[in-house]
Design an enzyme around this catalytic site. Structure first.
Site, mmCIF file in Angstrom:
data_model
loop_
_atom_site.group_PDB
_atom_site.id
_atom_site.type_symbol
_atom_site.label_atom_id
_atom_site.label_comp_id
_atom_site.label_asym_id
_atom_site.label_seq_id
_atom_site.Cartn_x
_atom_site.Cartn_y
_atom_site.Cartn_z
ATOM 1 N N SER A 145 0.489 1.256 -4.661
ATOM 2 C CA SER A 145 -1.166 0.317 -4.534
ATOM 3 C C SER A 145 -1.993 1.086 -4.212
ATOM 4 O O SER A 145 -1.629 2.375 -3.380
ATOM 5 C CB SER A 145 -1.258 -0.970 -4.373
ATOM 6 O OG SER A 145 -2.483 -1.357 -4.297
ATOM 7 N N HIS B 20 -4.918 0.748 -2.437
ATOM 8 C CA HIS B 20 -5.714 0.436 -0.430
ATOM 9 C C HIS B 20 -4.336 0.236 0.379
ATOM 10 O O HIS B 20 -4.507 0.087 1.555
ATOM 11 C CB HIS B 20 -6.272 -1.058 -1.209
ATOM 12 C CG HIS B 20 -4.970 -1.707 -0.879
ATOM 13 N ND1 HIS B 20 -4.744 -3.355 0.403
ATOM 14 C CD2 HIS B 20 -4.164 -2.480 -2.322
ATOM 15 C CE1 HIS B 20 -3.751 -4.254 0.100
ATOM 16 N NE2 HIS B 20 -3.706 -4.283 -1.172
ATOM 17 N N CYS C 162 0.894 -12.059 3.186
ATOM 18 C CA CYS C 162 0.611 -12.875 2.035
ATOM 19 C C CYS C 162 0.882 -14.384 2.337
ATOM 20 O O CYS C 162 0.776 -15.746 2.266
ATOM 21 C CB CYS C 162 1.391 -12.281 1.146
ATOM 22 S SG CYS C 162 1.247 -10.522 0.211
ATOM 23 N N ALA D 84 -0.884 -3.451 -7.460
ATOM 24 C CA ALA D 84 1.171 -3.438 -7.035
ATOM 25 C C ALA D 84 1.200 -4.996 -7.515
ATOM 26 O O ALA D 84 1.963 -5.145 -8.244
ATOM 27 C CB ALA D 84 0.960 -2.815 -5.641
ATOM 28 N N THR D 85 0.349 -5.771 -7.647
ATOM 29 C CA THR D 85 0.831 -7.116 -7.789
ATOM 30 C C THR D 85 1.422 -7.651 -8.941
ATOM 31 O O THR D 85 1.453 -7.213 -9.812
ATOM 32 C CB THR D 85 -0.073 -8.181 -7.460
ATOM 33 O OG1 THR D 85 -0.243 -8.118 -5.732
ATOM 34 C CG2 THR D 85 0.798 -9.542 -7.728
ATOM 35 N N ASN E 217 7.456 -4.209 3.454
ATOM 36 C CA ASN E 217 6.543 -4.368 3.787
ATOM 37 C C ASN E 217 6.404 -4.953 5.708
ATOM 38 O O ASN E 217 5.809 -4.673 6.358
ATOM 39 C CB ASN E 217 5.532 -5.032 3.246
ATOM 40 C CG ASN E 217 6.113 -5.934 2.319
ATOM 41 O OD1 ASN E 217 7.127 -6.349 1.987
ATOM 42 N ND2 ASN E 217 5.675 -7.459 3.474
ATOM 43 N N THR F 26 -10.995 -2.293 -19.835
ATOM 44 C CA THR F 26 -11.778 -2.065 -19.502
ATOM 45 C C THR F 26 -11.432 -1.148 -17.835
ATOM 46 O O THR F 26 -11.391 -1.929 -16.915
ATOM 47 C CB THR F 26 -13.492 -1.894 -19.548
ATOM 48 O OG1 THR F 26 -13.730 -2.231 -20.428
ATOM 49 C CG2 THR F 26 -14.187 -0.905 -18.874
ATOM 50 N N GLN G 155 4.924 -0.049 -0.213
ATOM 51 C CA GLN G 155 5.221 0.732 1.113
ATOM 52 C C GLN G 155 5.209 2.136 1.332
ATOM 53 O O GLN G 155 5.020 2.581 1.923
ATOM 54 C CB GLN G 155 5.695 -0.332 2.222
ATOM 55 C CG GLN G 155 5.250 -1.413 1.766
ATOM 56 C CD GLN G 155 3.760 -2.057 2.704
ATOM 57 O OE1 GLN G 155 3.471 -1.265 3.596
ATOM 58 N NE2 GLN G 155 2.552 -2.856 2.807
#
Ligand SMILES: *Cc1c(COP(=O)(O)O)cnc(C)c1O
Length: 389
Positions: free
Chosen positions: A202, A204, A329, A74-75, A154, A243, A182
Site C-alpha cells: 500500500s 499510505h 482497524c 492493500a485491502t 502490523n 479509471t 508493513q
C-alpha cells in the site's frame, strides 16, 4: 521544545512526504488526462506518468513493471489476490492455508471464501508470533492451492521466515501470497529472491497518499493467473477495471523512489530510536516487549505494561502522543488483540499492550518526551514508585 502532539502510529498510516505531494499536484490540474485515453496527448501524458510510477514501484520490490497492478489499497489487493486465485484455481482445489495473526483484510476475505465453499486452515504461531515450518508443511494437502502468510505483522513487527515458506510452497507446487504492506519500504523485499508469487502492499504506509495500493503478480516460473474481481474496461491488462487514480499513482511512485534511496538510513535511525524507547520503558517497569526474540521491523515496539490497561495508559498520554492499542482497524471493539492472543498472551497482558510505531520523521526529542511522559503516567497509576522505578 518538542512539538505536540507526537505521532507514533506510523503503522496505521503515514503522512505524505512533501516531495510526494509536490510530484502529485500537476496531475490534479494541468495533467488531468485519463491514462486509458489513447487518442490524444492528455491521455499519453497520464499513461507515461503511470508507467514511470509503475517502474519505480517495481524497482522497490525487485519486480518487472508489468507485474504490478494498481488497486485502491492493500485491502483491495488482498481481496483480488485471494478471491482471484480461489476462482482461477478452483478446479485444482479449494484449500487455502493462512495464519491466525494475519491482518483482517486477509482473515475476513478468507471467511468470505469459506462461505463460498473454500476450506481454510488458520495456522497457529509460537510465542514470538512466528509460523513454524513443520506446522505449515503438515497442513499442505493435495487440494491446497494457496499459502497466504504476511511478511511482517502490523501490530508487533514480527517478520515471518518468508524465504523458507516460499521454498516449501514451491516444493509442493502451491502458490505463495504475502501481505507485505508493513514490510515494503522498511526492509528489503525482493519478490524473486524471496520467492513470492503474489504480493499486496500500500502507498499510505510508505509516505504516499491514501487510496492507492498494488498487487504484484508473477509472470514467470510460475506464471500466475487470477480472476478479476472488478469488471469493467481492460485497464491493468484486464485484471482490474476502472479509471486509474493518476495523481495517487504518481505519488505512490515518488514514495517508492524515496524509499529505495532512504531505506537503509531510515531503518537505522528508526531502529536506534525504537531500541532507546524499549530499553527505557520495558527496562524500568517490568513491562515486556511482544515478539522480542523474533526478527522484527525496525520501527515497531509492542509493549505489554502488565498492571495497567492499554486503554487507561493511552487515555493518560493521548493528548500529547498518538499510539495505538493494536490494530487500528479493530480498536473500536473491546476484544483483546487476536495477534497477541495467538502468541499465547493472557487477556490481561493483551489488554495492557501498546503499539508504538515510528517513522521517517520521528526525532530523538520526540522519543525522549514519550519515554518521560509514559513513565509519568505509570507513576500516577502507581505502576512505578514516585522516585523512579
Ligand atoms: C494497513 C494494512 C492493510 C490495509 O491497507 P490499506 O491500503 O489501508 O487497505 C493490510 N495489511 C496490513 C498488514 C496492513 O498493515
Amino acid at each position: 521544545m518538542v512539538q505536540l502532539p507526537i505521532y507514533l502510529d506510523y503503522n496505521a498510516t503515514s503522512p505524505c512526504d512533501p516531495r510526494v505531494v509536490e510530484a502529485m499536484l500537476p496531475f490534479f490540474t494541468r495533467h488531468f488526462g485519463n491514462a486509458a485515453s489513447r487518442d490524444h496527448s492528455f491521455g499519453w501524458e497520464a499513461a507515461e506518468a503511470v508507467q514511470i510510477a509503475r517502474e519505480r514501484i517495481a524497482a522497490l520490490i525487485g519486480a518487472e513493471a508489468r507485474e504490478v497492478i494498481f488497486t485502491s489499497g492493500a485491502t483491495e489487493a488482498v481481496n483480488l489476490a485471494l478471491k482471484g486465485v480461489s476462482e482461477m484455481y478452483a478446479a485444482k482445489g479449494r484449500h487455502i492455508i493462512t495464519v491466525e495473526t494475519e491482518h483482517s483484510a486477509v482473515l475476513e476475505t478468507c471467511r468470505h471464501l469459506e462461505k463460498m465453499g473454500a476450506e481454510v486452515s488458520y495456522l497457529p504461531v509460537d510465542q514470538n508470533g512466528l509460523l513454524a515450518l513443520d506446522t505449515l508443511e503438515s497442513a499442505i494437502r493435495a487440494d491446497t492451492i494457496l499459502i497466504a502468510v504476511m511478511y511482517a505483522n502490523n501490530e508487533t513487527g514480527v517478520i515471518q521466515p518468508v524465504q523458507q515458506i516460499a521454498a516449501l510452497a514451491k516444493r509442493h507446487g502451491v502458490l505463495f501470497f504475502s501481505d507485505a504492506t508493513q514490510a515494503v519500504g522498511k526492509i528489503p523485499v525482493e519478490v524473486l529472491a524471496d520467492g513470492i508469487d503474489i504480493m499486496a502492499f500500500s502507498s499510505h504506509k510508505i509516505y504516499g497518499p491514501k487510496g492507492v495500493g498494488a498487487l504484484y503478480i508473477r509472470r514467470k516460473q510460475p506464471r500466475v493467473n487470477i480472476s478479476r474481481q472488478i469488471d469493467g474496461g481492460s485497464h491493468e491488462r484486464g485484471w482490474r477495471g476502472g479509471t486509474l487514480n493518476v495523481p495517487g499513482i504518481v505519488g505512490f511512485g515518488m514514495a517508492a523512489e524515496i524509499c529505495v534511496e532512504n531505506m537503509t538510513n531510515d531503518a537505522a535511525q528508526m531502529g536506534r530510536l525504537r531500541d532507546q524507547l524499549e530499553r527505557s520503558l520495558a527496562g524500568s517497569t517490568g513491562a515486556s516487549v511482544n515478539g522480542e526474540s523474533a526478527p522484527r521491523l525496525p520501527n515497531v515496539s509492542n509493549i505489554s505494561f502488565q498492571q495497567v490497561k492499554g486503554k487507561a495508559l493511552i487515555a493518560g498520554i493521548n493528548k500529547q502522543i498518538a499510539v495505538s492499542t493494536g490494530s487500528a482497524c479493530l480498536s473500536e471493539t473491546p476484544e483483546p488483540s487476536h495477534v497477541l492472543k495467538a502468541m499465547g498472551l493472557a487477556d490481561e497482558q493483551a489488554y495492557s499492550a501498546i503499539r508504538f510505531s515510528l517513522g521517517r520523521f520521528t526525532t530523538e526529542e520526540e522519543i525522549a518526551y514519550t519515554i518521560q511522559r509514559v513513565q509519568e503516567v505509570l507513576r500516577q497509576q502507581e505502576v512505578l514508585t514516585p522516585n523512579g522505578d
